[in-house]
Structures are given as structure tokens and as C-alpha cells.
Design a protein around this motif. Structure first.
Motif, PDB file in Angstrom:
ATOM      1  N   GLN A  98       0.821  -1.203   0.000  1.00  0.00           N
ATOM      2  CA  GLN A  98       0.000   0.000   0.000  1.00  0.00           C
ATOM      3  C   GLN A  98       0.860   1.260   0.000  1.00  0.00           C
ATOM      4  O   GLN A  98       0.544   2.251  -0.670  1.00  0.00           O
ATOM      5  N   ILE A  99       1.974   1.240   0.753  1.00  0.00           N
ATOM      6  CA  ILE A  99       2.885   2.386   0.767  1.00  0.00           C
ATOM      7  C   ILE A  99       3.464   2.618  -0.638  1.00  0.00           C
ATOM      8  O   ILE A  99       3.525   3.750  -1.131  1.00  0.00           O
ATOM      9  N   ASN A 100       3.906   1.547  -1.276  1.00  0.00           N
ATOM     10  CA  ASN A 100       4.447   1.676  -2.637  1.00  0.00           C
ATOM     11  C   ASN A 100       3.404   2.204  -3.610  1.00  0.00           C
ATOM     12  O   ASN A 100       3.705   3.026  -4.481  1.00  0.00           O
ATOM     13  N   LEU A 101       2.166   1.728  -3.471  1.00  0.00           N
ATOM     14  CA  LEU A 101       1.110   2.182  -4.374  1.00  0.00           C
ATOM     15  C   LEU A 101       0.829   3.672  -4.185  1.00  0.00           C
ATOM     16  O   LEU A 101       0.661   4.413  -5.169  1.00  0.00           O
ATOM     17  N   ASP A 102       0.766   4.117  -2.937  1.00  0.00           N
ATOM     18  CA  ASP A 102       0.520   5.547  -2.698  1.00  0.00           C
ATOM     19  C   ASP A 102       1.629   6.402  -3.304  1.00  0.00           C
ATOM     20  O   ASP A 102       1.380   7.444  -3.928  1.00  0.00           O
ATOM     21  N   TYR A 103       2.874   5.978  -3.111  1.00  0.00           N
ATOM     22  CA  TYR A 103       3.990   6.756  -3.662  1.00  0.00           C
ATOM     23  C   TYR A 103       3.973   6.747  -5.188  1.00  0.00           C
ATOM     24  O   TYR A 103       4.187   7.784  -5.830  1.00  0.00           O
ATOM     25  N   ASP A 104       3.703   5.576  -5.786  1.00  0.00           N
ATOM     26  CA  ASP A 104       3.697   5.496  -7.244  1.00  0.00           C
ATOM     27  C   ASP A 104       2.564   6.324  -7.840  1.00  0.00           C
ATOM     28  O   ASP A 104       2.718   6.922  -8.913  1.00  0.00           O
ATOM     29  N   ARG A 105       1.426   6.362  -7.165  1.00  0.00           N
ATOM     30  CA  ARG A 105       0.337   7.203  -7.667  1.00  0.00           C
ATOM     31  C   ARG A 105       0.717   8.679  -7.620  1.00  0.00           C
ATOM     32  O   ARG A 105       0.410   9.440  -8.552  1.00  0.00           O
ATOM     33  N   TYR A 106       1.368   9.102  -6.519  1.00  0.00           N
ATOM     34  CA  TYR A 106       1.798  10.490  -6.417  1.00  0.00           C
ATOM     35  C   TYR A 106       2.841  10.812  -7.503  1.00  0.00           C
ATOM     36  O   TYR A 106       2.768  11.865  -8.145  1.00  0.00           O
ATOM     37  N   ALA A 107       3.794   9.901  -7.711  1.00  0.00           N
ATOM     38  CA  ALA A 107       4.812  10.120  -8.730  1.00  0.00           C
ATOM     39  C   ALA A 107       4.196  10.173 -10.123  1.00  0.00           C
ATOM     40  O   ALA A 107       4.590  10.990 -10.964  1.00  0.00           O
ATOM     41  N   TYR A 108       3.228   9.319 -10.374  1.00  0.00           N
ATOM     42  CA  TYR A 108       2.576   9.321 -11.689  1.00  0.00           C
ATOM     43  C   TYR A 108       1.822  10.626 -11.925  1.00  0.00           C
ATOM     44  O   TYR A 108       1.866  11.195 -13.025  1.00  0.00           O
ATOM     45  N   LYS A 109       1.148  11.112 -10.894  1.00  0.00           N
ATOM     46  CA  LYS A 109       0.425  12.374 -11.037  1.00  0.00           C
ATOM     47  C   LYS A 109       1.391  13.520 -11.296  1.00  0.00           C
ATOM     48  O   LYS A 109       1.149  14.397 -12.149  1.00  0.00           O
ATOM     49  N   ARG A 110       2.531  13.541 -10.577  1.00  0.00           N
ATOM     50  CA  ARG A 110       3.502  14.611 -10.758  1.00  0.00           C
ATOM     51  C   ARG A 110       4.131  14.551 -12.163  1.00  0.00           C
ATOM     52  O   ARG A 110       4.278  15.573 -12.834  1.00  0.00           O
ATOM     53  N   LEU A 111       4.498  13.350 -12.614  1.00  0.00           N
ATOM     54  CA  LEU A 111       5.084  13.220 -13.944  1.00  0.00           C
ATOM     55  C   LEU A 111       4.092  13.531 -15.051  1.00  0.00           C
ATOM     56  O   LEU A 111       4.466  14.014 -16.116  1.00  0.00           O
ATOM     57  N   ALA A 119       8.144  18.912 -19.798  1.00  0.00           N
ATOM     58  CA  ALA A 119       9.347  18.844 -18.971  1.00  0.00           C
ATOM     59  C   ALA A 119       9.952  17.451 -18.939  1.00  0.00           C
ATOM     60  O   ALA A 119      11.143  17.288 -18.667  1.00  0.00           O
ATOM     61  N   VAL A 120       9.155  16.405 -19.155  1.00  0.00           N
ATOM     62  CA  VAL A 120       9.638  15.020 -19.169  1.00  0.00           C
ATOM     63  C   VAL A 120       9.149  14.366 -20.440  1.00  0.00           C
ATOM     64  O   VAL A 120       8.208  14.846 -21.098  1.00  0.00           O
ATOM     65  N   SER A 121       9.778  13.242 -20.770  1.00  0.00           N
ATOM     66  CA  SER A 121       9.415  12.519 -21.991  1.00  0.00           C
ATOM     67  C   SER A 121       8.217  11.615 -21.744  1.00  0.00           C
ATOM     68  O   SER A 121       7.828  11.344 -20.604  1.00  0.00           O
ATOM     69  N   GLU A 122       7.658  11.152 -22.838  1.00  0.00           N
ATOM     70  CA  GLU A 122       6.525  10.229 -22.746  1.00  0.00           C
ATOM     71  C   GLU A 122       6.942   8.897 -22.118  1.00  0.00           C
ATOM     72  O   GLU A 122       6.164   8.249 -21.428  1.00  0.00           O
ATOM     73  N   GLN A 123       8.198   8.498 -22.335  1.00  0.00           N
ATOM     74  CA  GLN A 123       8.687   7.255 -21.744  1.00  0.00           C
ATOM     75  C   GLN A 123       8.703   7.333 -20.221  1.00  0.00           C
ATOM     76  O   GLN A 123       8.361   6.360 -19.540  1.00  0.00           O
ATOM     77  N   ASP A 124       9.086   8.493 -19.655  1.00  0.00           N
ATOM     78  CA  ASP A 124       9.057   8.652 -18.199  1.00  0.00           C
ATOM     79  C   ASP A 124       7.636   8.530 -17.675  1.00  0.00           C
ATOM     80  O   ASP A 124       7.389   7.909 -16.636  1.00  0.00           O
ATOM     81  N   LYS A 125       6.701   9.111 -18.382  1.00  0.00           N
ATOM     82  CA  LYS A 125       5.294   9.008 -17.968  1.00  0.00           C
ATOM     83  C   LYS A 125       4.800   7.560 -18.027  1.00  0.00           C
ATOM     84  O   LYS A 125       4.094   7.084 -17.126  1.00  0.00           O
ATOM     85  N   GLU A 126       5.177   6.843 -19.080  1.00  0.00           N
ATOM     86  CA  GLU A 126       4.745   5.439 -19.200  1.00  0.00           C
ATOM     87  C   GLU A 126       5.371   4.573 -18.113  1.00  0.00           C
ATOM     88  O   GLU A 126       4.739   3.652 -17.588  1.00  0.00           O
ATOM     89  N   GLN A 127       6.628   4.837 -17.768  1.00  0.00           N
ATOM     90  CA  GLN A 127       7.258   4.079 -16.680  1.00  0.00           C
ATOM     91  C   GLN A 127       6.555   4.325 -15.349  1.00  0.00           C
ATOM     92  O   GLN A 127       6.391   3.408 -14.537  1.00  0.00           O
ATOM     93  N   ALA A 128       6.138   5.563 -15.100  1.00  0.00           N
ATOM     94  CA  ALA A 128       5.397   5.852 -13.865  1.00  0.00           C
ATOM     95  C   ALA A 128       4.055   5.135 -13.849  1.00  0.00           C
ATOM     96  O   ALA A 128       3.622   4.595 -12.814  1.00  0.00           O
ATOM     97  N   GLU A 129       3.396   5.097 -14.993  1.00  0.00           N
ATOM     98  CA  GLU A 129       2.121   4.370 -15.082  1.00  0.00           C
ATOM     99  C   GLU A 129       2.329   2.874 -14.852  1.00  0.00           C
ATOM    100  O   GLU A 129       1.531   2.215 -14.183  1.00  0.00           O
ATOM    101  N   ARG A 130       3.404   2.339 -15.397  1.00  0.00           N
ATOM    102  CA  ARG A 130       3.722   0.917 -15.179  1.00  0.00           C
ATOM    103  C   ARG A 130       3.995   0.632 -13.705  1.00  0.00           C
ATOM    104  O   ARG A 130       3.576  -0.399 -13.173  1.00  0.00           O
ATOM    105  N   ALA A 131       4.665   1.552 -13.015  1.00  0.00           N
ATOM    106  CA  ALA A 131       4.934   1.355 -11.587  1.00  0.00           C
ATOM    107  C   ALA A 131       3.642   1.308 -10.780  1.00  0.00           C
ATOM    108  O   ALA A 131       3.509   0.513  -9.837  1.00  0.00           O
ATOM    109  N   VAL A 132       2.647   2.131 -11.152  1.00  0.00           N
ATOM    110  CA  VAL A 132       1.352   2.101 -10.449  1.00  0.00           C
ATOM    111  C   VAL A 132       0.670   0.757 -10.654  1.00  0.00           C
ATOM    112  O   VAL A 132       0.132   0.155  -9.717  1.00  0.00           O
ATOM    113  N   LYS A 133       0.693   0.246 -11.878  1.00  0.00           N
ATOM    114  CA  LYS A 133       0.053  -1.048 -12.157  1.00  0.00           C
ATOM    115  C   LYS A 133       0.757  -2.181 -11.407  1.00  0.00           C
ATOM    116  O   LYS A 133       0.110  -3.082 -10.872  1.00  0.00           O
ATOM    117  N   LEU A 134       2.091  -2.136 -11.354  1.00  0.00           N
ATOM    118  CA  LEU A 134       2.820  -3.179 -10.629  1.00  0.00           C
ATOM    119  C   LEU A 134       2.525  -3.129  -9.137  1.00  0.00           C
ATOM    120  O   LEU A 134       2.391  -4.175  -8.478  1.00  0.00           O
TER     121      LEU A 134
END
Length: 606
Positions: A98-111, A119-134
Motif C-alpha cells: 500500500q505504501i508503494n502504491l501511494d507513492y507510485d500514484r503520487y509520482a505518476y500524477k507529478r510526472l 518537462a519530461v518525456s513520454e517514456q518517463d510518464k509510461e514508466q510511472a504508469e507501469r509502476a502504479v500497475k505493478l
């Protein structure tokens, strides 16, 4: 006083007649010898194998259902339960996920916000989305693992409970079969018998077969209380007799609530010829079973009637719909039509409407083939009716051959035999005219829609052709590749939707050498024996292939190894022949067509 009902009649028939029919049985049957047995005899064993640590009952002890009889060694099972409880209490995986999910959601929203601001590439955004799913999948896996651990705990507790031997019935311990310290697997531990009720076993002469029935009473005189008669009732009659004794077996049941009568003794028995007198509750129970069977038959008949009532034709909705159609037809005034006689063979006008509509379905196909001027007139009429709210003048629509046939089919044929009323004839004409108008309107609307769609499609194609820029393609040569490598390359190109063509060629290349020794068969056999004695194990006589009839002195893939072996063979007095080996292989050249400036091939590493 209770009312006289059908139940009383059935009860009197069931229980009074057998009494009169069995009045002479007591005089016909003599006194019989019998044996008293327990109603149940159980050799109780353990559900699992192990060593007995404790036996809690002795011979003659009374036991109740579920009582603990013996205990097996359960130290391993207790530790397994403790381990399963500890694992079931683990919550750190779920909390960490749950801690990892909360952090990944915050990171995905920021990215995501940074991505919108470039400011960031589409690949960075996709990696953040993948982290939320994982992280979400990890939480789901943690919950599934927690459920599995709960099942493992239940399994461990069940195995621990199986180390206890419990009594399945109320009874008395007849004897102990195993004692403390003994190992049990499938062997019984104790024998338990049930003394209430007791079963009476007797043999009746075969000539009296058919005179007894279930529920018949008898007086039993046990050996221990020979002066006191005990009442028993017949519960089973053997359908197969014993040839040796010319008798058949009968089993009776005798109540023994105080357990004052032991089992395993002899007794005397005398049938009284009477049936057991049952309470009103028991009689009502049996009679109710008969009533239930009768009710089931009646219920099945009622269900058949319900299915008839609930059929599509007889449903209330269908009846209301038909009534509304009839009322509409009766109340509608005919337009510009003179009263005509009703057609004699038309009984249900509403049934003929679907056939007319089906026949009209082919009218749009013929209308599409009409002239351009006719289509323009139809389109103008339809626009006036739909947009301006005007009624289109259907008379301006040219009548094609097919539409004329449809109207003719919908027009009823006059017949001199019709005797229907003027009101029914008017309803029939109004229905026919409404159907004809509906068919013509449907044909008109189909023509308009087809013309508009065709115009839009042509306009769209012309616009696309004007807007589509010309693409300059360049052909890139890839390869040549071997067959296995070409399959990998073609798979990558198909993944990126890159069009390509292929050219196949053959290449002959040297792959090594083979040393041969030629001569007569006898001389070669002597050479093989001699060379093998020198430690050359790869020397063999060839009976197949292009070098059949010669001796192979080894296969080599470079000049150095082949020359060393040749010099070694020469020392032994033999002159080997060095033959070069070649191999043909297919090569595939790929011609990929890509737009200028496209770097997809570089990304694929081609």
C-alpha cells in the motif's frame, strides 16, 4: 371433540385393517428362539496413523457422541498450527504494498503534469504508469497470499484434530483393541456397541412366509429376565430363505432405555399378531406423506394449465395489444374511400400487416435505380415533411412497378359474398391505406438517406485525397541473412508495420577437411586395426555417403589440425588424402521501404 376429516378416514383404513387381518397369526406361529444383539457394533479407528499416547476409556465405560476416546502423538501437528498461525498474522506485505502504491500514484500524477508542460518525456510518464500497475498487482498478490495462509491454518488445525479419536455414537465400550505406546494405522483402537435399541434376530419356518409384516409386535423373554416380557416390533424380513433350515430371518427392534438388558444373550419370542399402536403425531406424519404425493400430482396439472395461460398468445400484454389495435381500427375514419364489402377470407386484419411490411422491403432497392430527377423530387418532399413540418404529397412520388405491386397486394379484393358490416369494412380499408403510406414513406426515406450518404462519401474521399500529402519512400537493403536470422528480422519489421520484399540467393563456402585412406577392403581393415591400436579412436570404415568404401581418419575445421593429423598418419606408413568439404546455404536479402527520415530501423538495431 375433533372434527371428522379425510385424515381420520385414511388413518382408520391404514391401521384398523391390518389388525383384523393379523388376528390369527399368534395362533399359527409357535414360540421361537432368538438372539439379542446390539443395534450397532463399531470398531473405531483413527483418521491418521501414529503412536497412541493416551487411551481415556476402558472396557464397559459408557461413552457419548463426540467424546474423546484416545489421543495420538500430535507434537508435529501442534508446531504446524503455530507456524500457520504466525504466517496468517503477517500483514507487512500488504502494508508495504500500500505504501508503494501511494507513492507510485503520487509520482505518476507529478510526472503527468510535467509531461503536459513538456518537462519530461513520454517514456518517463509510461514508466510511472507501469509502476502504479505493478504496485496494484503486488497488493492483489499480497491479499491472495493472505487468503492462502488462512486456508493453510485451517488445514493444520484439521490435521491436529485428526490426532484425536472420538466416539461417533452413544454407546458402551465392549473392549480395548489398542493401548498406549502402540502404533495404529488402519487398525481399530476400541470397539463400541449401542445397547439402545437392541436388535432381535430369529428364524421363522418358511411355511409362515407372508404372514408377517413390518410393525408387527412380539413378546420377548430374555434369559436374564425370563419372567418379564419385553415388547419388540418387526423392522426387517429377509426376502431370501435358508435352504438348510427351511426358514427365513426376521429382525425386530426392542427399546432398552435403562440398558438393563445386555446384548449377546439368548431369548424366547412369541408374536402377538398385532401391529404397533402409534401416536396421532406419527399417524399424521405418514398420512401427510400420502397427501403430499397427491398434491404433487395436482400441482403438476396446475402447472400445465399455467403454461397454457401464460403462452405468448394468451398473455395479458398480448390481449391488451390486440384489443388496442382493434379499437384503433374501429375508431379511425377512412380517407377518401367509399365503404366496400369486407373480404370474406380475412378474419384478423392485424395478422396480415406484417406480411405487407415484409413485401415492401424490396421497394427501396428498386427506388434506388430510378432517375435523378425522381430522386430530387423525393428528397425535396422529405425535407419539407421532416424539417418544416409539412405533409409530403405522396402522390408526386412516381410509382414504380414494384411499388404498384405492393399497393395492389395491400388492396383488398371485392367479393360479392362478403356480409361484414360497414364499420368493419372501413377499418380494413383504413388499415390497408395506413400500411401503404408507411411502405411508401419508408422507401422514400431510404432513397434520401442513400443519396446523402453517397454524396458525403464522395466529398470525404475527395477531401482526403486533397489533404493527404505525398510520402517519399526509400528502399533500404538489409542483410543478407541466414534463414533463422531472417525470421527474427521479418518479425521485427512486421511488428513495426514496415513493408519489405526479399531476394533469395545461395552461397557455397568451405567448412573444413576430411582425411581419407583409400585401398582394398582387406588393406583398409588392417589399417583401421593398426591405427586404433595407436590410440586413434576416430578412425572408422565408411559404408555410406559420398566416401563409401574408404576409411575416415577424422574431420577437421581448420588447416592446422588437418595438417597435424596428416603428418601423424604418415609416420605410421600411410598416405592420407585430404579432401576439402563445402556446404551450400540460402541467404535472404531484405529490401525495406520506409519514408524518408524514418528512424525505426535504427531503433530496431537494423
Amino acid at each position: 371433540m375433533r372434527p371428522f376429516t379425510l385424515f381420520n378416514v385414511i388413518a382408520s383404513v391404514l391401521f384398523s385393517l391390518p389388525l383384523s387381518a393379523s388376528a390369527d397369526v399368534a395362533d399359527q406361529l409357535p414360540a421361537l428362539d432368538c438372539i439379542i444383539n446390539p443395534s450397532e457394533k463399531i470398531d473405531l479407528s483413527s483418521l491418521s496413523a501414529g503412536v497412541i499416547t493416551e487411551v481415556l476409556v476402558r472396557r464397559g465405560d459408557a461413552v457419548t457422541q463426540g467424546q474423546k476416546i484416545a489421543q495420538l502423538d500430535d507434537r508435529v501437528e501442534q508446531v504446524s498450527v503455530m507456524l500457520a498461525e504466525a504466517r496468517a498474522a503477517i500483514e507487512s506485505e500488504l502494508e508495504g504494498g500500500q505504501i508503494n502504491l501511494d507513492y507510485d500514484r503520487y509520482a505518476y500524477k507529478r510526472l503527468t503534469n510535467l509531461y503536459h508542460s513538456k518537462a519530461v518525456s513520454e517514456q518517463d510518464k509510461e514508466q510511472a504508469e507501469r509502476a502504479v500497475k505493478l504496485s496494484s498487482a503486488a497488493i492483489k498478490q499480497a491479499r491472495e497470499q493472505a487468503k492462502i495462509r488462512e486456508l493453510e491454518l485451517y488445514r493444520a488445525q484439521t490435521l491436529l484434530e485428526q490426532r484425536i479419536v472420538r466416539s461417533p455414537v452413544d454407546g458402551v465400550v465392549q473392549r480395548n483393541l489398542k493401548f498406549r505406546g502402540e502404533y495404529v494405522d488402519e487398525d481399530p483402537v476400541v470397539r463400541i456397541v449401542t445397547l439402545d435399541p437392541l436388535y432381535i434376530e430369529t428364524m421363522v419356518p418358511i411355511k409362515h412366509f407372508g404372514s408377517l409384516q413390518r410393525g408387527m409386535l412380539a413378546e420377548v423373554y430374555p434369559e436374564v429376565l425370563s419372567q418379564e416380557a419385553m415388547q419388540a416390533r418387526v423392522i426387517a424380513i429377509d426376502p431370501v430363505g435358508d435352504v438348510g433350515s427351511s426358514a427365513f430371518g426376521v429382525q425386530l427392534e426392542m427399546a432398552n432405555p435403562d440398558k438393563k438388558i445386555p446384548a449377546g444373550i439368548k431369548c424366547d419370542l412369541k408374536f402377538t399378531g398385532q401391529l404397533e399402536v402409534r401416536s396421532e403425531e406419527e399417524q399424521e406424519s405418514e398420512t401427510s406423506k400420502v397427501a403430499v404425493n397427491v398434491a404433487d400430482v395436482s400441482k403438476g396439472s396446475d402447472q400445465a394449465d399455467d403454461r397454457t395461460e401464460n403462452s405468448p398468445v394468451n398473455t395479458p400484454e398480448t390481449k391488451i395489444e390486440i384489443a388496442e389495435q382493434v379499437a384503433f381500427s374501429e375508431n379511425k375514419e377512412p380517407e377518401d374511400q367509399e365503404p366496400e364489402h369486407k373480404v370474406s377470407d380475412i378474419k384478423d386484419p392485424e395478422v396480415a400487416v406484417p406480411e405487407a411490411i415484409d413485401a415492401d422491403l424490396v421497394a427501396p432497392e428498386t427506388a434506388i435505380a430510378s432517375t435523378a430527377s425522381e430522386q430530387m423530387a423525393v428528397e425535396q418532399k422529405e425535407v419539407d415533411r421532416l424539417v418544416l413540418g409539412k405533409e409530403a404529397d405522396l402522390s408526386a412520388v412516381p410509382a414504380t412497378e414494384e411499388s404498384t405491386d405492393v399497393v395492389n397486394e395491400l388492396t383488398p379484393v371485392q367479393t360479392g359474398d362478403a356480409i361484414a358490416s360497414d364499420q368493419s369494412q372501413a377499418a380494413t380499408q383504413a388499415t390497408t391505406q395506413a400500411v401503404a403510406q408507411t411502405a411508401i414513406q419508408a422507401a422514400t426515406q431510404a432513397v434520401v438517406q442513400t443519396a446523402i450518404q453517397a454524396t458525403n462519401q464522395v466529398t470525404t474521399q475527395e477531401t482526403d485525397a486533397e489533404q493527404e500529402p505525398s510520402v517519399v519512400l526509400k528502399s533500404v537493403v538489409l542483410g543478407p541473412y541466414k534463414t533463422d536470422k531472417f525470421q527474427q528480422v521479418s518479425g521485427l519489421l512486421n511488428t513495426e508495420n514496415i513493408a519489405f520484399t526479399t531476394e533469395t540467393s545461395e552461397e557455397v563456402r568451405k567448412i573444413g577437411y576430411i582425411l581419407l585412406l583409400r585401398g582394398s577392403k582387406q588393406a583398409l581393415a588392417t589399417a583401421v586395426t593398426e591405427l586404433r591400436s595407436y590410440g586413434l579412436k576416430d578412425v572408422e570404415y565408411l559404408n555410406y555417403g559420398a566416401y563409401k568404401g574408404s576409411v575416415s581418419l577424422g574431420v577437421f575445421y581448420n588447416d592446422r589440425s588437418a595438417n597435424e593429423r596428416s603428418r601423424l598418419i604418415s609416420r605410421y606408413g600411410y598416405q592420407p588424402e585430404q579432401v576439402t568439404r563445402f556446404r551450400k546455404q540460402s541467404l535472404v536479402t531484405v529490401l525495406a521501404d520506409i519514408p524518408a527520415g524514418d528512424n525505426r530501423l535504427e531503433k530496431l538495431g537494423l
